[in-house]
Design a protein around this motif. Structure first.
Motif, PDB file in Angstrom:
ATOM      1  N   ASP A 160       0.808  -1.219   0.000  1.00 18.40           N
ATOM      2  CA  ASP A 160       0.000   0.000   0.000  1.00 18.40           C
ATOM      3  C   ASP A 160       0.843   1.272   0.000  1.00 18.40           C
ATOM      4  O   ASP A 160       0.372   2.331  -0.405  1.00 18.40           O
ATOM      5  N   SER A 161       2.101   1.159   0.443  1.00 16.66           N
ATOM      6  CA  SER A 161       2.974   2.337   0.446  1.00 16.66           C
ATOM      7  C   SER A 161       3.563   2.622  -0.930  1.00 16.66           C
ATOM      8  O   SER A 161       4.114   3.706  -1.163  1.00 16.66           O
ATOM      9  N   LEU A 162       3.442   1.669  -1.857  1.00 15.70           N
ATOM     10  CA  LEU A 162       3.984   1.855  -3.206  1.00 15.70           C
ATOM     11  C   LEU A 162       3.067   2.754  -4.028  1.00 15.70           C
ATOM     12  O   LEU A 162       1.841   2.715  -3.868  1.00 15.70           O
ATOM     13  N   ASP A 163       3.657   3.522  -4.920  1.00 15.25           N
ATOM     14  CA  ASP A 163       2.819   4.299  -5.830  1.00 15.25           C
ATOM     15  C   ASP A 163       2.344   3.381  -6.965  1.00 15.25           C
ATOM     16  O   ASP A 163       2.740   2.209  -7.047  1.00 15.25           O
ATOM     17  N   ALA A 164       1.497   3.894  -7.831  1.00 16.49           N
ATOM     18  CA  ALA A 164       0.877   3.077  -8.877  1.00 16.49           C
ATOM     19  C   ALA A 164       1.922   2.441  -9.806  1.00 16.49           C
ATOM     20  O   ALA A 164       1.789   1.270 -10.187  1.00 16.49           O
ATOM     21  N   ALA A 165       2.955   3.186 -10.152  1.00 18.91           N
ATOM     22  CA  ALA A 165       3.981   2.655 -11.051  1.00 18.91           C
ATOM     23  C   ALA A 165       4.766   1.521 -10.376  1.00 18.91           C
ATOM     24  O   ALA A 165       5.077   0.510 -11.013  1.00 18.91           O
ATOM     25  N   GLN A 166       5.080   1.690  -9.104  1.00 20.96           N
ATOM     26  CA  GLN A 166       5.801   0.654  -8.376  1.00 20.96           C
ATOM     27  C   GLN A 166       4.936  -0.605  -8.222  1.00 20.96           C
ATOM     28  O   GLN A 166       5.423  -1.726  -8.378  1.00 20.96           O
ATOM     29  N   GLN A 167       3.652  -0.416  -7.940  1.00 17.12           N
ATOM     30  CA  GLN A 167       2.743  -1.558  -7.826  1.00 17.12           C
ATOM     31  C   GLN A 167       2.669  -2.312  -9.155  1.00 17.12           C
ATOM     32  O   GLN A 167       2.643  -3.542  -9.171  1.00 17.12           O
ATOM     33  N   GLN A 168       2.654  -1.566 -10.248  1.00 14.10           N
ATOM     34  CA  GLN A 168       2.613  -2.216 -11.558  1.00 14.10           C
ATOM     35  C   GLN A 168       3.888  -3.011 -11.814  1.00 14.10           C
ATOM     36  O   GLN A 168       3.838  -4.105 -12.371  1.00 14.10           O
ATOM     37  N   LYS A 169       5.032  -2.493 -11.378  1.00 10.85           N
ATOM     38  CA  LYS A 169       6.287  -3.234 -11.520  1.00 10.85           C
ATOM     39  C   LYS A 169       6.218  -4.555 -10.752  1.00 10.85           C
ATOM     40  O   LYS A 169       6.686  -5.579 -11.243  1.00 10.85           O
ATOM     41  N   VAL A 170       5.639  -4.511  -9.568  1.00 17.71           N
ATOM     42  CA  VAL A 170       5.500  -5.740  -8.775  1.00 17.71           C
ATOM     43  C   VAL A 170       4.597  -6.739  -9.508  1.00 17.71           C
ATOM     44  O   VAL A 170       4.925  -7.918  -9.627  1.00 17.71           O
ATOM     45  N   ARG A 171       3.463  -6.259 -10.001  1.00 19.40           N
ATOM     46  CA  ARG A 171       2.541  -7.145 -10.727  1.00 19.40           C
ATOM     47  C   ARG A 171       3.212  -7.721 -11.973  1.00 19.40           C
ATOM     48  O   ARG A 171       3.071  -8.909 -12.274  1.00 19.40           O
ATOM     49  N   ASP A 172       3.945  -6.887 -12.696  1.00 14.24           N
ATOM     50  CA  ASP A 172       4.641  -7.358 -13.898  1.00 14.24           C
ATOM     51  C   ASP A 172       5.687  -8.411 -13.553  1.00 14.24           C
ATOM     52  O   ASP A 172       5.836  -9.411 -14.248  1.00 14.24           O
ATOM     53  N   PHE A 173       6.414  -8.174 -12.470  1.00 18.96           N
ATOM     54  CA  PHE A 173       7.431  -9.123 -12.041  1.00 18.96           C
ATOM     55  C   PHE A 173       6.803 -10.470 -11.710  1.00 18.96           C
ATOM     56  O   PHE A 173       7.285 -11.527 -12.142  1.00 18.96           O
ATOM     57  N   ILE A 174       5.714 -10.438 -10.962  1.00 22.56           N
ATOM     58  CA  ILE A 174       5.045 -11.684 -10.585  1.00 22.56           C
ATOM     59  C   ILE A 174       4.506 -12.389 -11.821  1.00 22.56           C
ATOM     60  O   ILE A 174       4.609 -13.614 -11.953  1.00 22.56           O
ATOM     61  N   GLU A 175       3.956 -11.647 -12.741  1.00 22.99           N
ATOM     62  CA  GLU A 175       3.429 -12.252 -13.970  1.00 22.99           C
ATOM     63  C   GLU A 175       4.553 -12.886 -14.792  1.00 22.99           C
ATOM     64  O   GLU A 175       4.400 -13.994 -15.306  1.00 22.99           O
ATOM     65  N   ARG A 176       5.679 -12.200 -14.910  1.00 21.38           N
ATOM     66  CA  ARG A 176       6.805 -12.752 -15.676  1.00 21.38           C
ATOM     67  C   ARG A 176       7.325 -14.029 -15.015  1.00 21.38           C
ATOM     68  O   ARG A 176       7.703 -14.966 -15.692  1.00 21.38           O
ATOM     69  N   ARG A 177       7.349 -14.033 -13.703  1.00 21.79           N
ATOM     70  CA  ARG A 177       7.889 -15.178 -12.969  1.00 21.79           C
ATOM     71  C   ARG A 177       6.821 -16.237 -12.704  1.00 21.79           C
ATOM     72  O   ARG A 177       7.119 -17.286 -12.168  1.00 21.79           O
ATOM     73  N   ARG A 178       5.582 -15.923 -12.999  1.00 22.10           N
ATOM     74  CA  ARG A 178       4.457 -16.829 -12.743  1.00 22.10           C
ATOM     75  C   ARG A 178       4.378 -17.169 -11.252  1.00 22.10           C
ATOM     76  O   ARG A 178       4.081 -18.268 -10.861  1.00 22.10           O
ATOM     77  N   GLY A 179       4.704 -16.196 -10.435  1.00 20.43           N
ATOM     78  CA  GLY A 179       4.624 -16.368  -8.976  1.00 20.43           C
ATOM     79  C   GLY A 179       5.917 -15.970  -8.319  1.00 20.43           C
ATOM     80  O   GLY A 179       6.864 -15.549  -8.970  1.00 20.43           O
ATOM     81  N   TRP A 180       5.956 -16.081  -7.027  1.00 22.48           N
ATOM     82  CA  TRP A 180       7.111 -15.613  -6.258  1.00 22.48           C
ATOM     83  C   TRP A 180       8.308 -16.554  -6.352  1.00 22.48           C
ATOM     84  O   TRP A 180       9.440 -16.130  -6.360  1.00 22.48           O
ATOM     85  N   GLY A 181       8.087 -17.850  -6.384  1.00 18.30           N
ATOM     86  CA  GLY A 181       9.183 -18.768  -6.169  1.00 18.30           C
ATOM     87  C   GLY A 181       9.832 -19.376  -7.392  1.00 18.30           C
ATOM     88  O   GLY A 181      10.672 -20.236  -7.263  1.00 18.30           O
ATOM     89  N   ARG A 182       9.455 -18.976  -8.575  1.00 16.95           N
ATOM     90  CA  ARG A 182      10.017 -19.625  -9.764  1.00 16.95           C
ATOM     91  C   ARG A 182      11.095 -18.754 -10.383  1.00 16.95           C
ATOM     92  O   ARG A 182      11.031 -17.554 -10.366  1.00 16.95           O
ATOM     93  N   GLY A 183      12.075 -19.399 -10.998  1.00 12.59           N
ATOM     94  CA  GLY A 183      13.198 -18.685 -11.544  1.00 12.59           C
ATOM     95  C   GLY A 183      13.236 -18.569 -12.980  1.00 12.59           C
ATOM     96  O   GLY A 183      12.709 -18.570 -13.906  1.00 12.59           O
TER      97      GLY A 183
END
Length: 156
Positions: free
Chosen positions: A133-156
């Protein structure tokens, strides 16, 4: 087969898989602070490196970085609570050490792990929520993009 027996067997299979995963994870950290044999200082140093890396990728300010540090500390505490004071591999091996599978001990072990998750989850969720919640909209989008690229937190 009675429903309660089927549910118990499914639960036990799930617990065995989870414990096997925890056992495997326990051997990953020999090089940098993530393993069970790491000192608290090594673990803190490793978490600090992770925070710095994430802070650089998301361009975090000091307040956001502090919230990420709290999240890392909560996750680490939760991991230690779930792992427990004993060696997970030895715990699993003790279930099959005798002539028969120790069902009562397995159920107690599953209950112990579930209780640890249940008791620590509110703090982890709160810390994750505070950070996100402390992230701004652009930072939140980076997190979502990262998770989507990795298909979750734990995959490499």
């Amino acid at each position: 087969m009675k429903p309660w027996i089927r549910r118990s067997l499914i639960g036990l299979a799930g617990a065995t898989i989870a414990l096997g995963g925890l056992t495997a994870c326990g051997h990953r950290m020999h090089h940098g602070g993530w393993g069970a044999d790491a000192t608290p200082e090594q673990a803190a140093q490793w978490r600090g490196k992770v925070v710095e890396r994430i802070a650089g990728k998301l361009d975090l300010n000091a307040e956001q970085k502090a919230k990420l540090t709290v999240l890392g500390d909560k996750l680490h505490a939760q991991r230690l609570a779930v792992r427990g004071a004993t060696d997970p591999r030895a715990e699993v091996q003790s279930l099959i050490a005798g002539r028969q599978f120790d069902r009562a001990k397995a159920q107690a072990l599953v209950q112990q792990k579930a209780d640890a998750v249940k008791s620590g989850s509110p703090e982890v969720i709160a810390a994750l929520g505070d950070f996100y919640d402390s992230l701004d909209a652009a930072q939140q989008q980076k997190v979502r993009d990262f998770i989507e690229r990795r298909r979750g937190w734990g995959r490499g």
